[in-house]
Design an enzyme around this catalytic site. Structure first.
Site, PDB file in Angstrom:
ATOM      1  N   ASP A  88       0.852  -1.194   0.000  1.00 58.41           N
ATOM      2  CA  ASP A  88       0.000   0.000   0.000  1.00 58.41           C
ATOM      3  C   ASP A  88       0.887   1.243   0.000  1.00 58.41           C
ATOM      4  O   ASP A  88       2.033   1.200   0.466  1.00 58.41           O
ATOM      5  CB  ASP A  88      -0.919   0.008   1.234  1.00 58.41           C
ATOM      6  CG  ASP A  88      -2.214   0.782   1.007  1.00 58.41           C
ATOM      7  OD1 ASP A  88      -3.275   0.154   0.839  1.00 58.41           O
ATOM      8  OD2 ASP A  88      -2.161   2.043   0.988  1.00 58.41           O
ATOM      9  N   ASN A  98      -5.296  -4.345  -6.845  1.00 55.71           N
ATOM     10  CA  ASN A  98      -6.562  -3.893  -6.266  1.00 55.71           C
ATOM     11  C   ASN A  98      -6.576  -2.417  -5.870  1.00 55.71           C
ATOM     12  O   ASN A  98      -7.650  -1.836  -5.711  1.00 55.71           O
ATOM     13  CB  ASN A  98      -6.849  -4.801  -5.046  1.00 55.71           C
ATOM     14  CG  ASN A  98      -7.929  -4.257  -4.169  1.00 55.71           C
ATOM     15  OD1 ASN A  98      -9.102  -4.312  -4.533  1.00 55.71           O
ATOM     16  ND2 ASN A  98      -7.559  -3.681  -3.027  1.00 55.71           N
ATOM     17  N   THR A 101     -17.357   0.499   1.896  1.00 57.93           N
ATOM     18  CA  THR A 101     -15.955   0.739   2.293  1.00 57.93           C
ATOM     19  C   THR A 101     -15.698   2.238   2.284  1.00 57.93           C
ATOM     20  O   THR A 101     -16.499   3.028   1.782  1.00 57.93           O
ATOM     21  CB  THR A 101     -14.943   0.075   1.325  1.00 57.93           C
ATOM     22  OG1 THR A 101     -15.059   0.705   0.048  1.00 57.93           O
ATOM     23  CG2 THR A 101     -15.177  -1.417   1.182  1.00 57.93           C
ATOM     24  N   LYS A 151     -11.754   2.064 -15.120  1.00 61.38           N
ATOM     25  CA  LYS A 151     -12.189   0.701 -14.818  1.00 61.38           C
ATOM     26  C   LYS A 151     -12.553  -0.066 -16.082  1.00 61.38           C
ATOM     27  O   LYS A 151     -12.320  -1.279 -16.190  1.00 61.38           O
ATOM     28  CB  LYS A 151     -13.359   0.729 -13.829  1.00 61.38           C
ATOM     29  CG  LYS A 151     -12.983   1.285 -12.457  1.00 61.38           C
ATOM     30  CD  LYS A 151     -11.873   0.465 -11.807  1.00 61.38           C
ATOM     31  CE  LYS A 151     -11.625   0.865 -10.365  1.00 61.38           C
ATOM     32  NZ  LYS A 151     -10.581   0.039  -9.738  1.00 61.38           N
ATOM     33  N   TYR A 208     -12.938   7.798 -13.267  1.00 62.55           N
ATOM     34  CA  TYR A 208     -12.986   6.502 -12.580  1.00 62.55           C
ATOM     35  C   TYR A 208     -13.578   5.441 -13.504  1.00 62.55           C
ATOM     36  O   TYR A 208     -13.015   4.350 -13.674  1.00 62.55           O
ATOM     37  CB  TYR A 208     -13.829   6.645 -11.303  1.00 62.55           C
ATOM     38  CG  TYR A 208     -13.914   5.376 -10.467  1.00 62.55           C
ATOM     39  CD1 TYR A 208     -12.922   5.071  -9.555  1.00 62.55           C
ATOM     40  CD2 TYR A 208     -15.000   4.514 -10.591  1.00 62.55           C
ATOM     41  CE1 TYR A 208     -12.999   3.919  -8.770  1.00 62.55           C
ATOM     42  CE2 TYR A 208     -15.081   3.366  -9.818  1.00 62.55           C
ATOM     43  CZ  TYR A 208     -14.081   3.071  -8.912  1.00 62.55           C
ATOM     44  OH  TYR A 208     -14.162   1.925  -8.146  1.00 62.55           O
TER      45      TYR A 208
HETATM   46  P1  NAI Z   1     -10.314   1.603   0.116  1.00 66.62           P
HETATM   47  O1  NAI Z   1     -10.250   3.085  -0.069  1.00 66.62           O
HETATM   48  O2  NAI Z   1     -10.930   1.051   1.362  1.00 66.62           O
HETATM   49  O3  NAI Z   1      -8.877   0.965  -0.059  1.00 66.62           O
HETATM   50  C1  NAI Z   1      -8.026   1.335  -1.118  1.00 66.62           C
HETATM   51  C2  NAI Z   1      -6.576   1.201  -0.677  1.00 66.62           C
HETATM   52  O4  NAI Z   1      -5.753   1.556  -1.797  1.00 66.62           O
HETATM   53  C3  NAI Z   1      -6.188   2.144   0.468  1.00 66.62           C
HETATM   54  O5  NAI Z   1      -5.512   1.418   1.480  1.00 66.62           O
HETATM   55  C4  NAI Z   1      -5.245   3.146  -0.193  1.00 66.62           C
HETATM   56  O6  NAI Z   1      -4.231   3.645   0.671  1.00 66.62           O
HETATM   57  C5  NAI Z   1      -4.668   2.325  -1.319  1.00 66.62           C
HETATM   58  N1  NAI Z   1      -4.125   3.160  -2.397  1.00 66.62           N
HETATM   59  C6  NAI Z   1      -4.669   4.285  -2.927  1.00 66.62           C
HETATM   60  N2  NAI Z   1      -3.849   4.802  -3.843  1.00 66.62           N
HETATM   61  C7  NAI Z   1      -2.756   3.991  -3.896  1.00 66.62           C
HETATM   62  C8  NAI Z   1      -1.554   4.014  -4.647  1.00 66.62           C
HETATM   63  N3  NAI Z   1      -1.310   4.992  -5.515  1.00 66.62           N
HETATM   64  N4  NAI Z   1      -0.669   3.012  -4.460  1.00 66.62           N
HETATM   65  C9  NAI Z   1      -0.897   2.034  -3.555  1.00 66.62           C
HETATM   66  N5  NAI Z   1      -2.018   1.964  -2.814  1.00 66.62           N
HETATM   67  C10 NAI Z   1      -2.937   2.931  -2.976  1.00 66.62           C
HETATM   68  O7  NAI Z   1     -11.099   1.096  -1.169  1.00 66.62           O
HETATM   69  P2  NAI Z   1     -11.827  -0.273  -1.574  1.00 66.62           P
HETATM   70  O8  NAI Z   1     -13.282  -0.022  -1.600  1.00 66.62           O
HETATM   71  O9  NAI Z   1     -11.308  -1.417  -0.808  1.00 66.62           O
HETATM   72  O10 NAI Z   1     -11.351  -0.353  -3.080  1.00 66.62           O
HETATM   73  C11 NAI Z   1     -10.437  -1.291  -3.575  1.00 66.62           C
HETATM   74  C12 NAI Z   1     -10.645  -1.400  -5.066  1.00 66.62           C
HETATM   75  O11 NAI Z   1     -11.998  -1.764  -5.338  1.00 66.62           O
HETATM   76  C13 NAI Z   1     -10.405  -0.117  -5.841  1.00 66.62           C
HETATM   77  O12 NAI Z   1      -9.730  -0.409  -7.038  1.00 66.62           O
HETATM   78  C14 NAI Z   1     -11.799   0.386  -6.113  1.00 66.62           C
HETATM   79  O13 NAI Z   1     -11.854   1.203  -7.245  1.00 66.62           O
HETATM   80  C15 NAI Z   1     -12.537  -0.911  -6.323  1.00 66.62           C
HETATM   81  N6  NAI Z   1     -13.981  -0.874  -6.198  1.00 66.62           N
HETATM   82  C16 NAI Z   1     -14.571  -0.392  -5.060  1.00 66.62           C
HETATM   83  C17 NAI Z   1     -15.945  -0.330  -4.994  1.00 66.62           C
HETATM   84  C18 NAI Z   1     -16.626   0.232  -3.800  1.00 66.62           C
HETATM   85  O14 NAI Z   1     -17.839   0.447  -3.847  1.00 66.62           O
HETATM   86  N7  NAI Z   1     -15.948   0.492  -2.718  1.00 66.62           N
HETATM   87  C19 NAI Z   1     -16.796  -0.800  -6.093  1.00 66.62           C
HETATM   88  C20 NAI Z   1     -16.083  -1.318  -7.212  1.00 66.62           C
HETATM   89  C21 NAI Z   1     -14.727  -1.329  -7.246  1.00 66.62           C
END
Ligand code: NAI
Length: 259
Positions: free
Chosen positions: A38, A91, A194, A163, A159
């Site tokens: 991360d 992810n 989340t 995707k 976004y």
């Molecule tokens: P989250 O915000 O809880 O976790 C995302 C993590 O990615 C965080 O720990 C953050 O520090 C890390 N991060 C951000 N930029 C970064 C970078 N440049 N390099 C390394 N790490 C980085 O988000 P969540 O919900 O767990 O999302 C994970 C994935 O799921 C993302 O790709 C998001 O687009 C996707 N997603 C989420 C949805 C939702 O409703 N939450 C729906 C569909 C997809």
């Protein structure tokens, strides 16, 4: 039945929070050695500690996925620590609060979103694929989204475009590497409870508006996505590659949802 990821080493980005964190915990509980990657170093360390506290094996690595050098170093560090790499879960992603429609979205917001959500996945594949090949094959999981499949009136154009590109890139990679025993699948989560989405949908009204489109009538949990990722990571999905694997409470199947 043995543990489902026994002997496998997994590299998970965005693992300090949400889907990535739950997956790190779940994969480790199934016997995987987990690299918790991360940009948030403290967050990654906390999750790695959580895994170890639960009896699993994990290391924390800080990397910004939009930096090729940092991704290359993290992959090399994980491979060195574990002696192999079997699973790469790209992810990490962001949803920028100023992401809007075609007119309102600033170029800086567009570029930042593409750098992390799309280029970050490419870098993970670029450096992960040779590492998987050295282990005789493996599984890549790229987190896309339901917005790669259906359009939304709540605009987040950068976004959505990022995707859609992740999904298209995943399909092509799955074909290219199919005969190398490297599977590449996209995971398309529905709206989840989340940090990423709840800070974007920052009022109860916005949340309820989104839920109208989910047949199940609730947000998903990160742990429910981790279950799907676990299956895609394991040999149980050995004939599955190139899919847009939806875990979305029925969202993409719906035309009209129940009252
Ligand atoms: P989250 O915000 O809880 O976790 C995302 C993590 O990615 C965080 O720990 C953050 O520090 C890390 N991060 C951000 N930029 C970064 C970078 N440049 N390099 C390394 N790490 C980085 O988000 P969540 O919900 O767990 O999302 C994970 C994935 O799921 C993302 O790709 C998001 O687009 C996707 N997603 C989420 C949805 C939702 O409703 N939450 C729906 C569909 C997809």
């Amino acid at each position: 039945m043995g543990k489902r990821l026994e002997g496998k080493a997994a590299f998970i980005t965005g693992a300090a929070s949400g889907i990535g964190r739950q997956s790190a915990l779940r994969f480790a509980a199934e016997g995987a050695l987990v690299a918790v990657v991360d940009v948030n170093a403290d967050g990654a360390a906390a999750v790695a500690n959580e895994v170890v506290g639960a009896g699993g094996k994990a290391i924390a690595l800080r990397a910004d996925v939009s930096s090729e050098d940092e991704v290359a170093t993290a992959v090399a560090d994980a491979e060195e620590a574990f002696g192999r790499l079997d699973v790469v879960f790209n992810n990490a992603g962001i949803m920028h609060s100023d992401d809007g429609d075609a007119e309102a979205t600033e170029e800086t917001v567009w570029d930042l979103t593409m750098d992390i959500n799309l280029k970050g996945v490419w870098f993970g594949c670029r450096h992960g694929i040779p590492a998987l090949r050295r282990s005789g094959g493996g599984s890549i999981i790229n987190t896309a989204s339901f917005v790669a499949l259906v359009g939304a009136a709540t605009p987040q154009l950068a976004y959505t475009a990022s995707k859609g590109a992740v999904l298209a890139m995943t399909r092509e990679l799955s074909v290219i590497h199919a005969r190398e025993n490297i599977r590449v699948n996209a995971l398309c989560p529905g709206p989840l409870r989340t940090e990423l989405l709840m800070s974007f949908l920052d009022t109860e009204e916005k949340r309820q508006r989104r839920l109208v489109h989910v047949p199940m009538g609730r947000f998903g949990e990160a742990s429910e996505i981790a279950e799907a990722a676990l299956w895609l990571a394991s040999d149980e999905s050995s004939y599955v590659t190139g899919t847009d694997f939806s875990v979305d409470g029925g969202l993409t199947a719906a035309y009209v949802t129940p009252e």
